[in-house]
Enzyme design. Sequence first.
Site, PDB file in Angstrom:
ATOM      1  N   LYS A  31       5.026  18.701 -50.938  1.00  0.00           N
ATOM      2  CA  LYS A  31       5.609  19.610 -49.953  1.00  0.00           C
ATOM      3  C   LYS A  31       6.519  20.652 -50.586  1.00  0.00           C
ATOM      4  O   LYS A  31       6.811  21.695 -50.010  1.00  0.00           O
ATOM      5  CB  LYS A  31       6.477  18.816 -48.950  1.00  0.00           C
ATOM      6  CG  LYS A  31       5.784  17.742 -48.203  1.00  0.00           C
ATOM      7  CD  LYS A  31       6.802  16.971 -47.338  1.00  0.00           C
ATOM      8  CE  LYS A  31       6.222  15.720 -46.789  1.00  0.00           C
ATOM      9  NZ  LYS A  31       7.280  14.865 -46.158  1.00  0.00           N
ATOM     10  N   ASP A  79      13.777  18.300 -52.601  1.00  0.00           N
ATOM     11  CA  ASP A  79      14.431  17.333 -51.713  1.00  0.00           C
ATOM     12  C   ASP A  79      15.106  16.182 -52.454  1.00  0.00           C
ATOM     13  O   ASP A  79      14.833  15.909 -53.627  1.00  0.00           O
ATOM     14  CB  ASP A  79      13.394  16.716 -50.769  1.00  0.00           C
ATOM     15  CG  ASP A  79      12.500  15.692 -51.493  1.00  0.00           C
ATOM     16  OD1 ASP A  79      11.912  16.055 -52.531  1.00  0.00           O
ATOM     17  OD2 ASP A  79      12.414  14.538 -51.029  1.00  0.00           O
ATOM     18  N   ARG A 117      15.675  20.182 -48.332  1.00  0.00           N
ATOM     19  CA  ARG A 117      14.651  21.186 -48.645  1.00  0.00           C
ATOM     20  C   ARG A 117      15.019  22.539 -48.033  1.00  0.00           C
ATOM     21  O   ARG A 117      14.615  23.583 -48.533  1.00  0.00           O
ATOM     22  CB  ARG A 117      13.285  20.762 -48.078  1.00  0.00           C
ATOM     23  CG  ARG A 117      12.676  19.531 -48.725  1.00  0.00           C
ATOM     24  CD  ARG A 117      11.220  19.408 -48.278  1.00  0.00           C
ATOM     25  NE  ARG A 117      10.666  18.081 -48.510  1.00  0.00           N
ATOM     26  CZ  ARG A 117      10.098  17.667 -49.638  1.00  0.00           C
ATOM     27  NH1 ARG A 117      10.046  18.472 -50.674  1.00  0.00           N
ATOM     28  NH2 ARG A 117       9.599  16.454 -49.741  1.00  0.00           N
ATOM     29  N   ASP A 148       8.419  18.550 -63.999  1.00  0.00           N
ATOM     30  CA  ASP A 148       9.378  17.620 -64.609  1.00  0.00           C
ATOM     31  C   ASP A 148       8.689  16.904 -65.775  1.00  0.00           C
ATOM     32  O   ASP A 148       8.653  17.411 -66.888  1.00  0.00           O
ATOM     33  CB  ASP A 148       9.868  16.661 -63.517  1.00  0.00           C
ATOM     34  CG  ASP A 148      11.002  15.753 -63.973  1.00  0.00           C
ATOM     35  OD1 ASP A 148      11.421  15.863 -65.132  1.00  0.00           O
ATOM     36  OD2 ASP A 148      11.462  14.920 -63.163  1.00  0.00           O
TER      37      ASP A 148
HETATM   38  C1  PRP Z   1       7.599  16.929 -57.215  1.00  0.00           C
HETATM   39  C2  PRP Z   1       7.190  18.355 -57.531  1.00  0.00           C
HETATM   40  C3  PRP Z   1       5.978  18.181 -58.379  1.00  0.00           C
HETATM   41  C4  PRP Z   1       6.231  16.870 -59.095  1.00  0.00           C
HETATM   42  C5  PRP Z   1       6.733  17.168 -60.471  1.00  0.00           C
HETATM   43  O1  PRP Z   1       6.884  16.488 -56.107  1.00  0.00           O
HETATM   44  O2  PRP Z   1       6.914  19.075 -56.375  1.00  0.00           O
HETATM   45  O3  PRP Z   1       4.790  18.113 -57.621  1.00  0.00           O
HETATM   46  O4  PRP Z   1       7.244  16.167 -58.376  1.00  0.00           O
HETATM   47  O5  PRP Z   1       6.997  16.004 -61.153  1.00  0.00           O
HETATM   48  P1  PRP Z   1       6.282  15.611 -62.524  1.00  0.00           P
HETATM   49  O6  PRP Z   1       6.256  16.860 -63.391  1.00  0.00           O
HETATM   50  O7  PRP Z   1       7.191  14.562 -63.085  1.00  0.00           O
HETATM   51  O8  PRP Z   1       4.914  15.115 -62.221  1.00  0.00           O
HETATM   52  P2  PRP Z   1       7.277  15.167 -55.312  1.00  0.00           P
HETATM   53  O9  PRP Z   1       6.377  14.057 -55.742  1.00  0.00           O
HETATM   54  O10 PRP Z   1       8.757  14.938 -55.403  1.00  0.00           O
HETATM   55  O11 PRP Z   1       6.870  15.539 -53.834  1.00  0.00           O
HETATM   56  P3  PRP Z   1       7.376  16.748 -52.892  1.00  0.00           P
HETATM   57  O12 PRP Z   1       6.785  18.020 -53.457  1.00  0.00           O
HETATM   58  O13 PRP Z   1       6.819  16.378 -51.561  1.00  0.00           O
HETATM   59  O14 PRP Z   1       8.892  16.770 -52.922  1.00  0.00           O
END
Ligand code: PRP
Length: 172
Positions: free
Chosen positions: A40, A156, A162, A100
């Site tokens: 999201k 978030d 958000r 990340d």
């Molecule tokens: C977050 C972000 C990326 C992912 C990055 O999504 O939006 O998609 O984590 O992390 P990584 O590089 O360690 O793989 P999240 O799973 O928190 O979901 P969200 O977008 O719904 O907040």
Amino acid sequence: MSEFIPVLTKEEIATRVEEVAQAISSEYRDRDLILIGILKGAFIFLSDLVRHLSIPVQVDFMCASSYGSSTSSSGRVKLTKDVDLEIKNKDVIIVEDIVDTGITLSYLIKHLKSSGAASVRVCALIDKKERRETEVTVDYACHAVEKGFLVGYGLDYAEFYRNLPEVYHLKL
Ligand code: PRP
């Protein structure tokens, strides 16, 4: 008590979003571009970004969730929503709020390439480098940080914050 340390102001975000949109507009002129927002977190960044593009563009969304330990290199990703548009032979830019470990992105790039995209690039609001486990190229980044748990502008904590118009480092 939680502390919110400012990382990006509204003005800084607006400036960088516009600059990145201009770079994309000039590099993708005369190409068949599809922006794919990753739900999201990317919904706010994507909606601002597309409004500053000066070229035709199609927009779609994917949703991926990672499971297992996020600090483990064996972290796995599950695609919960694929693209609806036909991406074969199209130039695609993945739009993320944050990169990340890079595990999600690495999975999504492989998936889109195997679906026949002509090219796959990455645009992220935040390129967070300290926990990177997989080498991924962030072609367009609005801002880079080493570490810190960030919230706001789509990012978030337990699904809250958000909606904040600025980005903060949240210290719990
Ligand atoms: C977050 C972000 C990326 C992912 C990055 O999504 O939006 O998609 O984590 O992390 P990584 O590089 O360690 O793989 P999240 O799973 O928190 O979901 P969200 O977008 O719904 O907040």
